[in-house]
Design a protein around this motif. Structure first.
Motif, mmCIF file in Angstrom:
data_model
loop_
_atom_site.group_PDB
_atom_site.id
_atom_site.type_symbol
_atom_site.label_atom_id
_atom_site.label_comp_id
_atom_site.label_asym_id
_atom_site.label_seq_id
_atom_site.Cartn_x
_atom_site.Cartn_y
_atom_site.Cartn_z
ATOM 1 N N ALA A 173 -5.277 11.363 -11.123
ATOM 2 C CA ALA A 173 -5.468 9.943 -10.807
ATOM 3 C C ALA A 173 -6.428 9.834 -9.643
ATOM 4 C CB ALA A 173 -4.134 9.291 -10.445
ATOM 5 N N ALA A 174 -7.127 8.723 -9.558
ATOM 6 C CA ALA A 174 -8.058 8.519 -8.435
ATOM 7 C C ALA A 174 -8.218 7.039 -8.139
ATOM 8 C CB ALA A 174 -9.418 9.145 -8.752
ATOM 9 N N VAL A 175 -8.571 6.774 -6.880
ATOM 10 C CA VAL A 175 -8.861 5.402 -6.441
ATOM 11 C C VAL A 175 -9.860 5.529 -5.301
ATOM 12 C CG1 VAL A 175 -7.035 5.305 -4.661
ATOM 13 C CG2 VAL A 175 -7.700 3.198 -5.842
ATOM 14 N N ASP A 176 -10.695 4.518 -5.093
ATOM 15 C CA ASP A 176 -11.545 4.578 -3.909
ATOM 16 C C ASP A 176 -10.871 3.802 -2.776
ATOM 17 O OD1 ASP A 176 -12.184 1.924 -4.809
ATOM 18 O OD2 ASP A 176 -14.078 2.040 -3.738
ATOM 19 N N ILE A 177 -11.110 4.257 -1.563
ATOM 20 C CA ILE A 177 -10.426 3.657 -0.415
ATOM 21 C C ILE A 177 -11.296 2.539 0.145
ATOM 22 C CG2 ILE A 177 -9.330 4.082 1.808
ATOM 23 C CD1 ILE A 177 -9.009 6.995 0.989
ATOM 24 N N SER A 178 -11.047 1.344 -0.312
ATOM 25 C CA SER A 178 -11.810 0.190 0.156
ATOM 26 C C SER A 178 -10.948 -0.725 1.008
ATOM 27 C CB SER A 178 -12.373 -0.584 -1.032
ATOM 28 O OG SER A 178 -11.340 -0.912 -1.953
ATOM 29 N N ASP A 179 -9.655 -0.772 0.724
ATOM 30 C CA ASP A 179 -8.757 -1.674 1.446
ATOM 31 C C ASP A 179 -7.863 -0.924 2.434
ATOM 32 O OD1 ASP A 179 -9.697 -3.881 0.010
ATOM 33 O OD2 ASP A 179 -8.351 -3.453 -1.647
ATOM 34 N N GLY A 180 -8.045 0.373 2.577
ATOM 35 C CA GLY A 180 -7.193 1.187 3.460
ATOM 36 C C GLY A 180 -6.413 2.190 2.634
ATOM 37 N N LEU A 181 -6.182 3.373 3.206
ATOM 38 C CA LEU A 181 -5.524 4.449 2.470
ATOM 39 C C LEU A 181 -4.184 4.015 1.886
ATOM 40 C CD1 LEU A 181 -5.137 7.442 1.636
ATOM 41 C CD2 LEU A 181 -4.062 7.809 3.858
ATOM 42 N N LEU A 182 -3.331 3.426 2.716
ATOM 43 C CA LEU A 182 -1.986 3.112 2.223
ATOM 44 C C LEU A 182 -2.024 2.064 1.122
ATOM 45 C CD1 LEU A 182 0.117 3.245 5.512
ATOM 46 C CD2 LEU A 182 -0.299 5.032 3.807
ATOM 47 N N ALA A 183 -2.873 1.072 1.297
ATOM 48 C CA ALA A 183 -2.977 0.026 0.277
ATOM 49 C C ALA A 183 -3.500 0.599 -1.039
ATOM 50 C CB ALA A 183 -3.880 -1.104 0.762
ATOM 51 N N ASP A 184 -4.539 1.412 -0.950
ATOM 52 C CA ASP A 184 -5.156 1.896 -2.192
ATOM 53 C C ASP A 184 -4.317 2.991 -2.857
ATOM 54 O OD1 ASP A 184 -7.458 0.199 -2.398
ATOM 55 O OD2 ASP A 184 -8.225 1.193 -0.612
ATOM 56 N N LEU A 185 -3.720 3.851 -2.039
ATOM 57 C CA LEU A 185 -2.795 4.834 -2.607
ATOM 58 C C LEU A 185 -1.594 4.110 -3.239
ATOM 59 C CD1 LEU A 185 -1.974 7.764 -3.072
ATOM 60 C CD2 LEU A 185 -1.176 7.871 -0.694
ATOM 61 N N GLY A 186 -1.256 2.973 -2.666
ATOM 62 C CA GLY A 186 -0.190 2.146 -3.248
ATOM 63 C C GLY A 186 -0.493 1.730 -4.682
ATOM 64 N N HIS A 187 -1.769 1.524 -4.991
ATOM 65 C CA HIS A 187 -2.133 1.185 -6.382
ATOM 66 C C HIS A 187 -1.813 2.351 -7.316
ATOM 67 C CE1 HIS A 187 -3.979 -2.452 -5.086
ATOM 68 N NE2 HIS A 187 -4.959 -1.875 -4.428
ATOM 69 N N ILE A 188 -2.132 3.567 -6.865
ATOM 70 C CA ILE A 188 -1.825 4.733 -7.695
ATOM 71 C C ILE A 188 -0.319 4.845 -7.901
ATOM 72 C CG2 ILE A 188 -1.761 7.274 -7.681
ATOM 73 C CD1 ILE A 188 -4.557 7.341 -6.649
ATOM 74 N N ALA A 189 0.436 4.693 -6.791
ATOM 75 C CA ALA A 189 1.897 4.808 -6.891
ATOM 76 C C ALA A 189 2.457 3.761 -7.849
ATOM 77 C CB ALA A 189 2.525 4.665 -5.502
ATOM 78 N N GLY B 267 -7.203 1.165 7.819
ATOM 79 C CA GLY B 267 -8.552 0.609 7.824
ATOM 80 C C GLY B 267 -9.215 0.724 6.459
ATOM 81 N N GLY B 268 -9.985 -0.248 6.105
ATOM 82 C CA GLY B 268 -10.687 -0.202 4.822
ATOM 83 C C GLY B 268 -12.131 0.213 5.014
ATOM 84 N N ASP B 269 -12.918 0.087 3.954
ATOM 85 C CA ASP B 269 -14.373 0.192 4.027
ATOM 86 C C ASP B 269 -14.907 1.611 4.183
ATOM 87 O OD1 ASP B 269 -15.332 -2.246 3.448
ATOM 88 O OD2 ASP B 269 -15.942 -2.793 5.480
ATOM 89 N N ASP B 270 -14.041 2.642 4.082
ATOM 90 C CA ASP B 270 -14.574 4.001 4.182
ATOM 91 C C ASP B 270 -15.224 4.462 2.882
ATOM 92 O OD1 ASP B 270 -14.102 4.872 6.829
ATOM 93 O OD2 ASP B 270 -11.963 5.028 6.397
ATOM 94 N N TYR B 271 -14.713 3.956 1.754
ATOM 95 C CA TYR B 271 -15.241 4.315 0.431
ATOM 96 C C TYR B 271 -15.203 5.808 0.173
ATOM 97 C CZ TYR B 271 -16.115 -0.539 0.492
ATOM 98 O OH TYR B 271 -15.914 -1.880 0.593
ATOM 99 N N GLU B 272 -14.152 6.456 0.718
ATOM 100 C CA GLU B 272 -13.852 7.819 0.293
ATOM 101 C C GLU B 272 -12.998 7.731 -0.979
ATOM 102 O OE1 GLU B 272 -15.153 10.374 1.493
ATOM 103 O OE2 GLU B 272 -15.963 9.625 3.389
ATOM 104 N N LEU B 273 -12.808 8.870 -1.630
ATOM 105 C CA LEU B 273 -11.924 8.911 -2.792
ATOM 106 C C LEU B 273 -10.567 9.469 -2.393
ATOM 107 C CD1 LEU B 273 -14.195 10.159 -5.728
ATOM 108 C CD2 LEU B 273 -13.670 7.813 -5.006
ATOM 109 N N CYS B 274 -9.516 8.879 -2.924
ATOM 110 C CA CYS B 274 -8.174 9.420 -2.821
ATOM 111 C C CYS B 274 -7.766 9.802 -4.241
ATOM 112 C CB CYS B 274 -7.234 8.362 -2.243
ATOM 113 S SG CYS B 274 -5.502 8.874 -2.223
ATOM 114 N N PHE B 275 -7.294 11.037 -4.434
ATOM 115 C CA PHE B 275 -6.978 11.470 -5.800
ATOM 116 C C PHE B 275 -5.793 12.404 -5.799
ATOM 117 C CE2 PHE B 275 -9.003 15.659 -5.313
ATOM 118 C CZ PHE B 275 -9.903 15.407 -4.284
ATOM 119 N N THR B 276 -5.198 12.553 -6.950
ATOM 120 C CA THR B 276 -4.071 13.485 -7.087
ATOM 121 C C THR B 276 -4.435 14.548 -8.113
ATOM 122 O OG1 THR B 276 -2.798 12.592 -8.969
ATOM 123 C CG2 THR B 276 -2.622 11.404 -6.871
ATOM 124 N N ALA B 277 -3.880 15.757 -7.897
ATOM 125 C CA ALA B 277 -4.152 16.874 -8.811
ATOM 126 C C ALA B 277 -2.996 17.855 -8.726
ATOM 127 C CB ALA B 277 -5.467 17.559 -8.434
#
Lengths: 321, 321
Positions: free
Chosen positions: B212-228, B264-274
């Protein structure tokens, strides 16, 4: 993204049609779509800003309708079958009533054409609406601006100038008429301005007959000018042949009506060219769609758009890039 | 469409890369594109408004860059190869200098990723920029938010919190530092805010390894929350493991830096699981791209995002739709 923004997007998302070719709709980082094999993708983008493209007091339903209509009209002019769209909606404040009415208008038209909303963004700001619409067309079948042939007839669908006439009357303020028939005429024109009908089905049918096509968004002469310029030909328009509604002639008089028909934008009719031996076939298509089409001129050697009418040549030459 | 508008569009049009799959670019009613056979289409749309998504005094180059970057980041998070985009540009006035600088930034990034501008619209209005970006991915290969597996590692690329740190310092006004090293640190953070690097190549490489993957635009916890939420799992984050730049820690101190990295948002790094057995392969990918990746947690049964660190469990639970 704020909670209110989520709610707005969720609310809009729930309204869209489902399509088998949407693998993932709104809710991931992007939509995932399965295009049809052997088809080409047709993509257009148009923005409407409050106070520029529509009067600020325009009802939300009509804004929703028109936002999509202007984009569907571009797909129609390409002979494409609508499939998916994105919407960027900038709103001064998150009014649920406004959003509901906007969505009513947007999806009333979207559902007619089976186009699904697959992405977008809601942001805080002055009222502005950008749609990117995607459609599909079989390889080599798209209607283009650069394919007009010498000797082609020039045709338009529907009637011209209604939207421009409505805007002119609207900008003059309250109508100086009380007769019920004139008010009905005004309503006819106003609906043409607020809820234009994109000629999607006509565009699809024209793939078999037309050489070139354009939608009339900036005015007949300007848009036909694009066909002339890109096809390297001259377009000769008979100003006496322009189809005008009874409402337009009634309310504006002959000269102003013709002015609107030649130069007014926002009608979103199709202008297209086809060989003279297609006339019967085209009339048959128009009858089957219950949509009048009118032959208004001919493609010649040369360049530009030239109009002639009962007053003799206008000398008007329109060159567009 | 006014003459000035034509000129602006022509100016922008001339700058875009050419691609073999563009049958018709800007200049007809719509673009005509030839998608690759057996690939799916990935579509995302994001809008940036002045004063909301970037400070009004942001340089035009950076606005152009970031407008495209935030959309490429969404394509990256899907593992898609960028192909085409549309741009709706609303401008208060038609300043040629501004447009040139904006286009410089936009196309500097577009050219890096071979993404072509194939349509759009320039309108008069408050500064606002909407892009719809399209990419392609082989059928079944897209990275999604809803595929995280119990036992997966959670990874992030690059460093977190830099953009939020820069914004915080910017909003506080002039930096209260004169030391050259601190100013250099601030410039590092500011560039992360103004010119984020979409992790397109990483996303392409991750298709073989990530669940799974998401880009971090709204903050790590918020965006990882979408994956969860979409995977129906719980994400456990080790707050001590978060990758933070030396510049961020230097300028904000440990606690504020961590706050930026988590929220914090706006980093546009990727958060992913493997899966855990992919660690060596992932480190190899990261080395080959010269882009650090960091393991920051694990996917468990349950729901929400939970952080633990040297202070013990935070008790923070983030639920996102």
């Amino acid at each position: 993204m704020s909670l209110a923004e989520f709610t707005l997007i969720d609310r809009i998302r729930a309204r869209t049609v489902e399509r088998d070719d949407i693998v993932l709709g709104i809710g991931d980082d992007a939509a995932l779509l399965q295009p049809r094999p052997n088809e080409q993708l047709v993509v257009t983008a148009d923005t409407l800003n409050s106070g520029v493209h529509f009067p600020a007091e325009t009802p939300a339903f009509d804004i929703g309708w028109k936002t999509l209509a202007v984009n569907l009209s571009d797909l129609a002019a390409m002979g494409a079958r609508p499939a998916w769209c994105t919407l960027a909606l900038s709103l001064p404040e998150a009014s649920e009533d406004w959003i509901e009415a906007f969505a009513d208008g947007f999806f009333a038209l979207a559902d007619q054409h089976d186009i699904a909303l697959i992405g977008g963004d809601t942001t805080r700001g002055p009222l502005s609406l950008s749609v990117t619409a995607m459609g599909q067309v079989s390889r080599g079948q798209a209607l283009r601006r650069d394919r007009a042939q010498i000797g082609d007839d020039i045709w338009v669908s529907g009637t011209l100038g209604d939207a421009a006439g409505a805007l002119r009357l609207w900008q003059q303020g309250a109508l100086n008429v009380t007769a019920a028939t004139l008010l009905a005429d005004y309503e006819t024109l106003r609906l043409r301005l607020l809820r234009p009908t994109p000629r999607v089905t006509l565009g699809l049918r024209l793939r078999a007959f037309a050489h070139a096509a354009v939608d009339i968004s900036d005015g007949l002469l300007a848009d036909l000018g694009h066909i002339a310029a890109r096809s390297g030909v001259r377009a000769e328009v008979d100003a006496d042949a322009l189809p005008m509604s009874a409402a337009l002639r009634e309310l504006l008089g002959r000269d102003a009506a013709r002015e609107c028909a030649l130069h007014g934008g926002d009608d979103y009719e199709l202008c297209f060219t086809a060989a003279a031996d297609q006339r019967d076939a085209l009339h048959f298509v128009a009858e089957s769609l219950d949509l009048p089409i009118t032959r208004i001129g001919r493609i010649m050697e040369g360049q530009g758009v030239h109009t002639e009418g009962h007053d003799g040549p206008s000398g008007y030459e329109h060159f567009a890039g």
